[in-house]
Design a protein around this motif. Structure first.
Motif, mmCIF file in Angstrom:
data_model
loop_
_atom_site.group_PDB
_atom_site.id
_atom_site.type_symbol
_atom_site.label_atom_id
_atom_site.label_comp_id
_atom_site.label_asym_id
_atom_site.label_seq_id
_atom_site.Cartn_x
_atom_site.Cartn_y
_atom_site.Cartn_z
ATOM 1 N N ARG A 39 1.322 4.043 -2.906
ATOM 2 C CA ARG A 39 1.048 5.456 -2.614
ATOM 3 C C ARG A 39 2.239 6.321 -3.024
ATOM 4 O O ARG A 39 2.066 7.415 -3.588
ATOM 5 C CB ARG A 39 0.750 5.602 -1.112
ATOM 6 C CG ARG A 39 0.097 6.930 -0.753
ATOM 7 C CD ARG A 39 -0.639 6.846 0.557
ATOM 8 N NE ARG A 39 0.263 6.773 1.707
ATOM 9 C CZ ARG A 39 -0.146 6.571 2.944
ATOM 10 N NH1 ARG A 39 -1.432 6.384 3.188
ATOM 11 N NH2 ARG A 39 0.693 6.530 3.946
ATOM 12 N N ARG A 70 0.841 -1.210 0.000
ATOM 13 C CA ARG A 70 0.000 0.000 0.000
ATOM 14 C C ARG A 70 0.873 1.255 0.000
ATOM 15 O O ARG A 70 0.605 2.221 -0.731
ATOM 16 C CB ARG A 70 -0.903 -0.031 1.246
ATOM 17 C CG ARG A 70 -1.925 1.094 1.306
ATOM 18 C CD ARG A 70 -2.565 1.192 2.679
ATOM 19 N NE ARG A 70 -3.508 0.121 2.948
ATOM 20 C CZ ARG A 70 -4.111 -0.058 4.120
ATOM 21 N NH1 ARG A 70 -3.835 0.743 5.129
ATOM 22 N NH2 ARG A 70 -4.979 -1.030 4.301
ATOM 23 N N ASP A 100 6.299 8.046 3.699
ATOM 24 C CA ASP A 100 5.803 7.192 2.613
ATOM 25 C C ASP A 100 6.935 6.600 1.770
ATOM 26 O O ASP A 100 6.676 5.896 0.803
ATOM 27 C CB ASP A 100 4.852 7.977 1.697
ATOM 28 C CG ASP A 100 3.437 8.039 2.275
ATOM 29 O OD1 ASP A 100 3.210 7.420 3.332
ATOM 30 O OD2 ASP A 100 2.578 8.703 1.672
ATOM 31 N N THR A 116 2.284 9.251 -5.937
ATOM 32 C CA THR A 116 2.738 10.609 -5.608
ATOM 33 C C THR A 116 3.802 11.063 -6.611
ATOM 34 O O THR A 116 3.764 12.185 -7.115
ATOM 35 C CB THR A 116 3.310 10.649 -4.169
ATOM 36 O OG1 THR A 116 2.311 10.187 -3.263
ATOM 37 C CG2 THR A 116 3.721 12.062 -3.769
#
Length: 201
Positions: free
Chosen positions: A127, A123, A142, A131
């Motif tokens: 993400r 996940r 992240d 981005t």
């Protein structure tokens, strides 16, 4: 209603905490925020923490417990509170129990958001890729490698806390991999039941 929300980075603790604050009117207490506030206010324990940090040392458990003890005496925490980022170790959990007992208080419940580690990493990777594809900088948290390091730190330290509270009959485990609203439904149901019991006591 005094509770701890447990779960590794990316499990959704922040999202669920915000909803608990709104629904039940109790503050979310972050040890980092409390530490900074105590230092800024110049409280005795805050000054002690500042001297330790200025010397480049980590703030010891007894000082952190002192800061938590002062904070939960404030008016907004009288109905209860959510502890965020504390306790992280068994020693801190023991110290928290002792401090609350001195005040004639108990921790009502510990809610753990259970997640699938591999899916969690997937996940975060996804993400980060999305981005980057938008041409935006990836948040430090992240970054998949940073995330894996934080996950390993959680497993090494804080993951011991769940069995500690399970042995005391205070742990509720919820599936944190479901959609946010489904997780919230279970969190709200669990806490509403506690709230009703508190009212009838």
């Amino acid at each position: 209603m005094r509770l701890i929300l447990l779960g590794p980075p990316g499990a959704g603790k922040g999202t669920q905490s915000a909803r608990i604050v709104e629904r039940f009117g109790i503050p979310q207490l972050s040890t980092g925020d409390m530490l900074r506030a105590a230092v800024k206010a110049g409280t005795p324990v805050g000054l002690k923490a500042k001297a330790i940090m200025d010397a480049g040392n980590l703030v010891p458990d007894e000082v952190v417990i002192g800061i938590v003890a002062d904070r939960i005496d404030e008016a907004d925490a009288r109905k209860g509170f959510i502890l965020d980022g504390f306790p992280r170790t068994i020693a801190q959990a023991d110290a928290l129990e002792a401090m609350l007992a001195k005040k004639g208080l108990v921790l009502d419940i510990v809610v753990e958001l259970k997640v699938d580690r591999s899916k969690l990493i997937d996940r975060i990777v996804k993400r980060a890729e999305e981005t980057k594809a938008r041409g935006e900088p990836v948040r430090k948290d992240d970054d998949p490698e940073v995330f894996k390091t934080r996950l390993a730190a959680y497993d090494r330290d804080t993951a011991q806390i769940a069995p500690y509270y399970k042995a005391r009959g205070r742990l509720i485990e919820l599936d944190g991999m479901r959609p946010i609203d489904e997780v919230w439904r279970d969190v709200e149901k669990t806490l509403a039941h506690l709230d009703e019991k508190a009212v009838t006591r």
